[in-house]
Structure formats: structure tokens, C-alpha cells
Scaffold this active site. Structure first.
Site, PDB file in Angstrom:
ATOM      1  N   ASP A   1       0.784  -1.124  -0.109  1.00  0.00           N
ATOM      2  CA  ASP A   1       0.048  -0.040   0.099  1.00  0.00           C
ATOM      3  C   ASP A   1       0.932   1.259  -0.032  1.00  0.00           C
ATOM      4  OD1 ASP A   1      -2.525   1.585   0.647  1.00  0.00           O
ATOM      5  OD2 ASP A   1      -1.753   1.683   2.583  1.00  0.00           O
TER       6      ASP A   1
ATOM      7  N   ASP B   1      -0.342   5.183   0.918  1.00  0.00           N
ATOM      8  CA  ASP B   1      -0.747   6.306   2.086  1.00  0.00           C
ATOM      9  C   ASP B   1      -0.832   5.645   3.365  1.00  0.00           C
ATOM     10  OD1 ASP B   1      -1.433   8.357   0.023  1.00  0.00           O
ATOM     11  OD2 ASP B   1      -2.839   7.003  -0.766  1.00  0.00           O
TER      12      ASP B   1
END
Length: 229
Positions: free
Chosen positions: A12, A14
Site C-alpha cells: 500500500d 498512503d
């Protein structure tokens, strides 16, 4: 707990590689403050990992804002233009990504961000690091990613883009969000969670492994090359 060996890794972005979750909080609070509302961490927890339109729908509905989701997205873009160019790396992210790259471990980026948002966050300071990801999937602008996290779409699509098309059980996911952990689990993948310290412990129970920062990760737990002393 016993961990299964893996051959491929998905990240991922963020809140895991970049400090953008903090910036999203600032941006959304700036918008909802105009209507006398508060963007709470409880609300943030529910929408971390969602696609852009899903996030807008939830914020507008949950806070009963007198604007449309489209207007919220437009206001958000104005905030992001100011905040996102100066993103900072989260602890341990650069070291871990470079370690996998240097040891020829296939890595992919699986972010719910749009390509436009990604460019804002990365292009000023972090292009060299992110160039190490040959495989990037942008959930909010990729037509193959039909549903946002906690659905498994983004991780299944991202894994399929590795040239050797690994099985889900061969992939390890790194996530910070509860929705992301659920998505990885639904995809049949193991997942290492690096949660915000404010996330209640019971919401981290679905992760294969929970660590405080990426600095704490030991690759050999999953059959990956260890860091050199």
C-alpha cells in the site's frame, strides 16, 4: 504464529510508505470545518483504503454536508494541490523497498489513490524510490479495479501484473489500514499491518503480523532474504 514463505510483495502507499494519511486528515478537516463539522478519527478509520468516490460519498453522508460528492472531490483536489507535493517517507520504508529490490524480490504498488494523486505525492521528492516498483496499480483510476478495499480487487489485479503471475498465497501485503488488511485477507494473502497507534487493538486482529513501523520488519520470517548486519 507460523508464517508461510512468500516470493512476491505488494505495498500500500498512503500511511505506509508516505505520511499522506496525516495530510488527508488536514485536507478533509479544512473542507468540513466550513460547515461546522469535525472529521473524526472514527470516521477516518472507516474510509482508509477506499477509492476516491467511495470516500467522498461516505464523508458527505456521514457528516450530512450540504454539498455533493463531486463537489467534495473538487474541494479535496484543491487541498491536495497544496499539501501533497511535500510528502515525507514513513520510517523504514526506503530501507525495506530498496532491500527487496536489491535482492530481486518482485514488488508491486497497490494503492487506492488515483494516478493523478500519486503524481502529486511522488513527483517532487520520491520518483527515484518509486521507480523501483515496475508494477503499479492505482485503484481510483484503474478500470480493472472494480471495488475498493476491503474488497480484494486491487491486490488480485496487482498480483496478476507480475510477469510470472504468482498465486495469492505467494504474495505478502504491507498495509496500514483496517480495510486494506481485510482486502488482503479476502485475496488469500498474508498481510503485515503497520497501524496508526490510535487504531484499537481489536481491529488489527485479522493481520498476519502487526508491527509498529516498517523498521521492525524481519524479512526472514516469511522466507525472504534477511537484512545484512
Amino acid at each position: 504464529m507460523a508464517f508461510r514463505p512468500v516470493t512476491h510483495v505488494l505495498f500500500d502507499m498512503d500511511g505506509l510508505i508516505l505520511n499522506t494519511e496525516d495530510l488527508y486528515t488536514v485536507a478533509f478537516q479544512n473542507i468540513v470545518s466550513q460547515y461546522g463539522k469535525n472529521y473524526t478519527f472514527d470516521l477516518k478509520l472507516k474510509l482508509m483504503g477506499l477509492q476516491t468516490h467511495e470516500t467522498a460519498d461516505m464523508v458527505v453522508s456521514a457528516l450530512n454536508l450540504p454539498i455533493t460528492s463531486e463537489q467534495f472531490i473538487e474541494e479535496s483536489k484543491k487541498q491536495f494541490d497544496v499539501l501533497f507535493p511535500d510528502t515525507k517517507l514513513m520510517p523504514g520504508a526506503k530501507r525495506l523497498i530498496e532491500h527487496f529490490h536489491n535482492n530481486n524480490i518482485p514488488i508491486g504498488l497497490a494503492t487506492s489513490s488515483s494516478k493523478e494523486s500519486y503524481d502529486l505525492k511522488v513527483n517532487k521528492h520520491h520518483t527515484e524510490l518509486f521507480s523501483l516498483f515496475p508494477n503499479k496499480t492505482f485503484g481510483s483510476s484503474d478500470p480493472e479495479v472494480k471495488n475498493g478495499k476491503p474488497q480484494p480487487d486491487i491486490f488480485l489485479v496487482s498480483a496478476k501484473r507480475f510477469p510470472d503471475n504468482p498465486k495469492p498465497e505467494q504474495c505478502l501485503v504491507f498495509e496500514d489500514a483496517v480495510n486494506g488488511v481485510l482486502a488482503a485477507k479476502a485475496a488469500g494473502m498474508q498481510v503485515v499491518m503497520v497501524p496508526d497507534p490510535r487504531v484499537p487493538k481489536n481491529l488489527t486482529a485479522d493481520a498476519t503480523l502487526v508491527i509498529d513501523t516498517l523498521v521492525d520488519f524481519k524479512p526472514e520470517l516469511f522466507g525472504l532474504p534477511p537484512f545484512k548486519p
